[in-house]
Design an enzyme around this catalytic site. Structure first.
Site, mmCIF file in Angstrom:
data_model
loop_
_atom_site.group_PDB
_atom_site.id
_atom_site.type_symbol
_atom_site.label_atom_id
_atom_site.label_comp_id
_atom_site.label_asym_id
_atom_site.label_seq_id
_atom_site.Cartn_x
_atom_site.Cartn_y
_atom_site.Cartn_z
ATOM 1 N N ASP A 165 12.364 4.790 -38.930
ATOM 2 C CA ASP A 165 11.921 5.784 -37.956
ATOM 3 C C ASP A 165 13.043 6.004 -36.933
ATOM 4 O OD1 ASP A 165 8.793 6.704 -36.857
ATOM 5 O OD2 ASP A 165 10.516 6.892 -35.509
ATOM 6 N N ASN B 207 -1.520 8.431 -38.927
ATOM 7 C CA ASN B 207 -2.193 9.390 -38.059
ATOM 8 C C ASN B 207 -2.520 10.686 -38.795
ATOM 9 O OD1 ASN B 207 -1.767 7.585 -35.870
ATOM 10 N ND2 ASN B 207 0.289 8.412 -35.537
ATOM 11 N N GLN C 2 -0.732 12.622 -34.645
ATOM 12 C CA GLN C 2 0.217 13.060 -35.672
ATOM 13 C C GLN C 2 1.122 14.141 -35.088
ATOM 14 O OE1 GLN C 2 -1.553 14.650 -39.292
ATOM 15 N NE2 GLN C 2 0.371 14.468 -40.426
ATOM 16 N N HIS D 179 2.546 10.410 -43.779
ATOM 17 C CA HIS D 179 3.429 9.246 -43.712
ATOM 18 C C HIS D 179 2.642 8.055 -43.173
ATOM 19 C CE1 HIS D 179 3.779 11.525 -39.965
ATOM 20 N NE2 HIS D 179 3.884 10.354 -39.353
ATOM 21 N N HIS E 263 3.243 4.469 -41.030
ATOM 22 C CA HIS E 263 4.155 3.688 -40.196
ATOM 23 C C HIS E 263 4.043 2.218 -40.562
ATOM 24 C CE1 HIS E 263 4.867 6.826 -37.025
ATOM 25 N NE2 HIS E 263 3.707 7.269 -37.476
HETATM 26 P P1 AMP Z 1 3.479 10.706 -36.251
HETATM 27 O O1 AMP Z 1 3.358 10.776 -34.774
HETATM 28 O O2 AMP Z 1 2.534 9.729 -36.894
HETATM 29 O O3 AMP Z 1 3.410 12.074 -36.900
HETATM 30 O O4 AMP Z 1 4.912 10.085 -36.518
HETATM 31 C C1 AMP Z 1 6.068 10.831 -36.673
HETATM 32 C C2 AMP Z 1 7.206 9.864 -36.649
HETATM 33 O O5 AMP Z 1 8.342 10.461 -37.237
HETATM 34 C C3 AMP Z 1 7.632 9.438 -35.224
HETATM 35 O O6 AMP Z 1 7.544 8.015 -35.123
HETATM 36 C C4 AMP Z 1 9.073 9.935 -35.119
HETATM 37 O O7 AMP Z 1 9.884 9.036 -34.398
HETATM 38 C C5 AMP Z 1 9.487 10.033 -36.573
HETATM 39 N N1 AMP Z 1 10.526 11.011 -36.861
HETATM 40 C C6 AMP Z 1 10.546 12.318 -36.517
HETATM 41 N N2 AMP Z 1 11.664 12.915 -36.985
HETATM 42 C C7 AMP Z 1 12.359 11.963 -37.667
HETATM 43 C C8 AMP Z 1 13.589 11.948 -38.368
HETATM 44 N N3 AMP Z 1 14.349 13.040 -38.475
HETATM 45 N N4 AMP Z 1 13.994 10.793 -38.946
HETATM 46 C C9 AMP Z 1 13.239 9.672 -38.829
HETATM 47 N N5 AMP Z 1 12.064 9.625 -38.169
HETATM 48 C C10 AMP Z 1 11.627 10.742 -37.585
#
Ligand code: AMP
Ligand code: ZN
Length: 139
Positions: free
Chosen positions: A32, A88, A95, A101, A103
């Site tokens: 992440d 999420n 989300q 995805h 975590h």
């Molecule tokens: P969510 O809030 O469950 O949708 O999680 C999205 C996650 O994606 C967050 O923890 C972000 O830090 C991560 N994220 C967003 N863009 C990228 C990226 N380009 N590379 C790696 N992680 C990312």
């Protein structure tokens, strides 16, 4: 199917480089970019599904099995004290990227990866109302 304007479709399929820790035919697992703790990674399917509601059963099973395998291997590697596996669905649920995805968040005693919820009381009326609502739901 891939979605044209989806960043996670591009990351999962290698169109944009990632810090990948695992890959197979169905998923890429990469770090992440905004980690909650050291080693925070995401399990991301290569096909586009917005959330768990849309994810086909077979991929849902594979994703959870992969989570189990990965945290089992990674816990000693990171010397983690525990792991959160979090997923999420919908902006109300936190989300922010609308491509399914999971975590994988290693936890270390005393870390500051603070998430959780405020506990409320389950009163008898609410309990009975909920039990009535879900009665007979086919699972
Ligand atoms: P969510 O809030 O469950 O949708 O999680 C999205 C996650 O994606 C967050 O923890 C972000 O830090 C991560 N994220 C967003 N863009 C990228 C990226 N380009 N590379 C790696 N992680 C990312
Ligand atoms: Zn996508």
């Amino acid at each position: 199917m891939k979605k044209e304007d989806c960043i996670f479709c591009k990351l999962a399929n290698g169109d944009i480089p990632t810090a990948t820790i695992f890959e197979d035919d169905d998923f890429r697992v990469f770090l992440d970019a905004g980690p909650a703790s050291r080693g925070h990674a995401l399990i991301v399917p290569k096909e586009h599904y917005a959330n768990l509601y849309e994810l086909p059963d077979e991929l849902a099973m594979k994703a959870f099995l992969l989570a189990k395998k990965l945290i089992t291997k990674l816990t000693p590697v990171f010397k983690a004290d525990g792991y959160n596996v979090i997923q999420n669905n919908g902006s109300a649920a936190g989300q922010t990227v609308f491509h399914f995805h999971m975590h994988l968040i290693p936890r270390y005693v005393g870390d500051d990866a603070g998430f959780g919820w405020k506990e409320h009381e389950l009163d008898d009326g609410t309990r009975d109302e909920i039990l009535e609502l879900v009665k007979g739901i086919y699972l």
